[in-house]
Motif scaffolding. Structure first.
Motif, PDB file in Angstrom:
ATOM      1  N   GLU A 116       1.018  15.260  65.360  1.00 45.15           N
ATOM      2  CA  GLU A 116       0.960  13.855  64.966  1.00 45.15           C
ATOM      3  C   GLU A 116       1.036  12.931  66.172  1.00 45.15           C
ATOM      4  OE1 GLU A 116       0.411  10.502  63.086  1.00 45.15           O
ATOM      5  OE2 GLU A 116       0.303  12.418  62.022  1.00 45.15           O
ATOM      6  N   VAL A 175      -7.317  13.630  60.536  1.00 45.19           N
ATOM      7  CA  VAL A 175      -6.589  14.471  59.583  1.00 45.19           C
ATOM      8  C   VAL A 175      -5.458  15.177  60.314  1.00 45.19           C
ATOM      9  CG1 VAL A 175      -6.733  16.427  58.003  1.00 45.19           C
ATOM     10  CG2 VAL A 175      -8.645  14.813  58.171  1.00 45.19           C
ATOM     11  N   HIS A 176      -4.239  14.980  59.815  1.00 46.67           N
ATOM     12  CA  HIS A 176      -3.077  15.674  60.378  1.00 46.67           C
ATOM     13  C   HIS A 176      -2.953  17.034  59.690  1.00 46.67           C
ATOM     14  CE1 HIS A 176       1.538  16.057  60.809  1.00 46.67           C
ATOM     15  NE2 HIS A 176       0.933  16.572  61.858  1.00 46.67           N
ATOM     16  N   GLY A 177      -3.254  18.091  60.422  1.00 49.40           N
ATOM     17  CA  GLY A 177      -3.188  19.433  59.852  1.00 49.40           C
ATOM     18  C   GLY A 177      -3.964  20.408  60.701  1.00 49.40           C
ATOM     19  N   ASP A 178      -4.147  21.608  60.151  1.00 49.07           N
ATOM     20  CA  ASP A 178      -4.909  22.613  60.899  1.00 49.07           C
ATOM     21  C   ASP A 178      -6.192  22.949  60.165  1.00 49.07           C
ATOM     22  OD1 ASP A 178      -4.278  24.428  58.843  1.00 49.07           O
ATOM     23  OD2 ASP A 178      -2.533  25.198  59.934  1.00 49.07           O
ATOM     24  N   VAL A 215      -9.355  16.742  63.484  1.00 48.96           N
ATOM     25  CA  VAL A 215      -8.241  17.431  62.837  1.00 48.96           C
ATOM     26  C   VAL A 215      -7.299  17.965  63.907  1.00 48.96           C
ATOM     27  CG1 VAL A 215      -7.586  19.354  61.331  1.00 48.96           C
ATOM     28  CG2 VAL A 215      -9.708  18.098  60.899  1.00 48.96           C
ATOM     29  N   THR A 268      -7.065  25.318  58.358  1.00 51.86           N
ATOM     30  CA  THR A 268      -6.986  25.944  57.034  1.00 51.86           C
ATOM     31  C   THR A 268      -6.946  24.923  55.906  1.00 51.86           C
ATOM     32  OG1 THR A 268      -4.566  26.065  57.057  1.00 51.86           O
ATOM     33  CG2 THR A 268      -5.776  27.912  58.026  1.00 51.86           C
ATOM     34  N   GLY A 269      -6.701  23.660  56.236  1.00 52.02           N
ATOM     35  CA  GLY A 269      -6.594  22.646  55.187  1.00 52.02           C
ATOM     36  C   GLY A 269      -7.578  21.508  55.353  1.00 52.02           C
ATOM     37  N   PRO A 277      -2.867  19.365  64.396  1.00 48.16           N
ATOM     38  CA  PRO A 277      -1.533  19.504  63.804  1.00 48.16           C
ATOM     39  C   PRO A 277      -0.464  18.670  64.507  1.00 48.16           C
ATOM     40  CG  PRO A 277      -1.995  21.388  65.184  1.00 48.16           C
ATOM     41  CD  PRO A 277      -3.254  20.555  65.172  1.00 48.16           C
ATOM     42  N   THR A 306      -8.512  30.518  60.414  1.00 47.93           N
ATOM     43  CA  THR A 306      -9.141  29.361  61.061  1.00 47.93           C
ATOM     44  C   THR A 306     -10.653  29.406  60.895  1.00 47.93           C
ATOM     45  OG1 THR A 306      -7.351  29.143  62.663  1.00 47.93           O
ATOM     46  CG2 THR A 306      -9.488  28.207  63.278  1.00 47.93           C
TER      47      THR A 306
END
Length: 242
Positions: free
Chosen positions: A68, A86-89, A64, A91-92, A66, A120
């Motif tokens: 790209e 997974v593109h994100g932080d 994971v 929390t998702g 953030p 986080t």
């Protein structure tokens, strides 16, 4: 927003070369074996160096991040598509049931506010199975790493196959503890392009980190030395309490 060093396409493309030999990752591979972790979540996976090692060892891996641009580099290394990117932080993070979540390098220190750090930890908590583990490192504030950075601010030039000669300079721009800010300046000598990346890290002491873990559903099992940087970092081994 992730720092340019991870998010700018030209900087992401040269990140591995300037990051050098990642001997620190072997320790995390060993911890995964020690904890019998078959499913591993790499939070802030960057260009995927650790995720690839973990997948090569036969584990199921999710990375994971953030940025790209960094994920594009990571995906290019994963030629057989073994890893879930997974593109994100944190929390998702989608449901994963991880046996182990890891944060290597400076990842745990990029969360500057208590709220960001709490969110986080809670996001990772939700991605772990019951009694799953979280392992991460942080720099010891008392070692004052920023003073060493400031004393080694001379240029580093690498000749890279695709980018040509690239110069990197590091400047510590502010020390307002517990926050330390610094700037990388990259000059691509082939075309003269200059790209800067500003970063800030938060230096939490051991008691602060342990208290935050306890408040967010973890039990600290061990606090270790980083084998590649003895005396400079804490490596926290924590377990989800439910």
């Amino acid at each position: 927003m992730p720092d340019a060093i991870f998010a700018h396409p030209r900087l992401a493309a040269v990140y591995d070369a300037f990051d050098g030999d990642r001997d620190d990752l072997d320790a995390y591979l060993g911890i995964a074996g020690e904890l019998s972790a078959g499913r591993v979540l790499d939070v802030g996976c960057g260009t995927g160096s650790l995720a690839i090692l973990l997948a090569d060892s036969g584990r199921t891996v999710m990375g994971v991040d953030p940025a790209e641009a960094s994920l594009r580099i990571a995906r290019s290394k994963d030629r057989t598509g073994r890893i879930t990117w997974v593109h994100g932080d944190a929390t998702g993070i989608p449901a994963f049931g991880a046996d182990l979540a890891v944060m290597t390098g400076n990842v745990a220190q990029v969360f500057l506010t208590d709220d960001d750090w709490t969110r986080t930890l809670r996001g990772i908590h939700g991605a772990l199975r019951s009694r799953g583990h979280l392992v991460f490192e942080t720099r010891r504030p008392e070692r004052r790493a920023w003073e060493e950075w400031a004393s080694h601010s001379g240029p580093l030039v690498l000749d890279l196959p695709e980018a040509g000669s690239v110069e990197r300079r590091l400047e510590v721009t502010d020390v307002s503890l517990p926050l330390v800010s610094f700037r990388y300046t990259y000059t691509f000598l082939a075309d003269g392009a200059v790209v800067t990346s500003d970063s800030t890290l938060r230096f939490r002491d051991r008691d602060e980190v342990e208290a935050s873990l306890a408040a967010n559903g973890y039990r600290v099992l061990d606090v270790r030395d980083a084998p590649d940087r003895p005396g400079r970092e804490f490596v926290f081994v924590a377990q989800r309490t439910t």
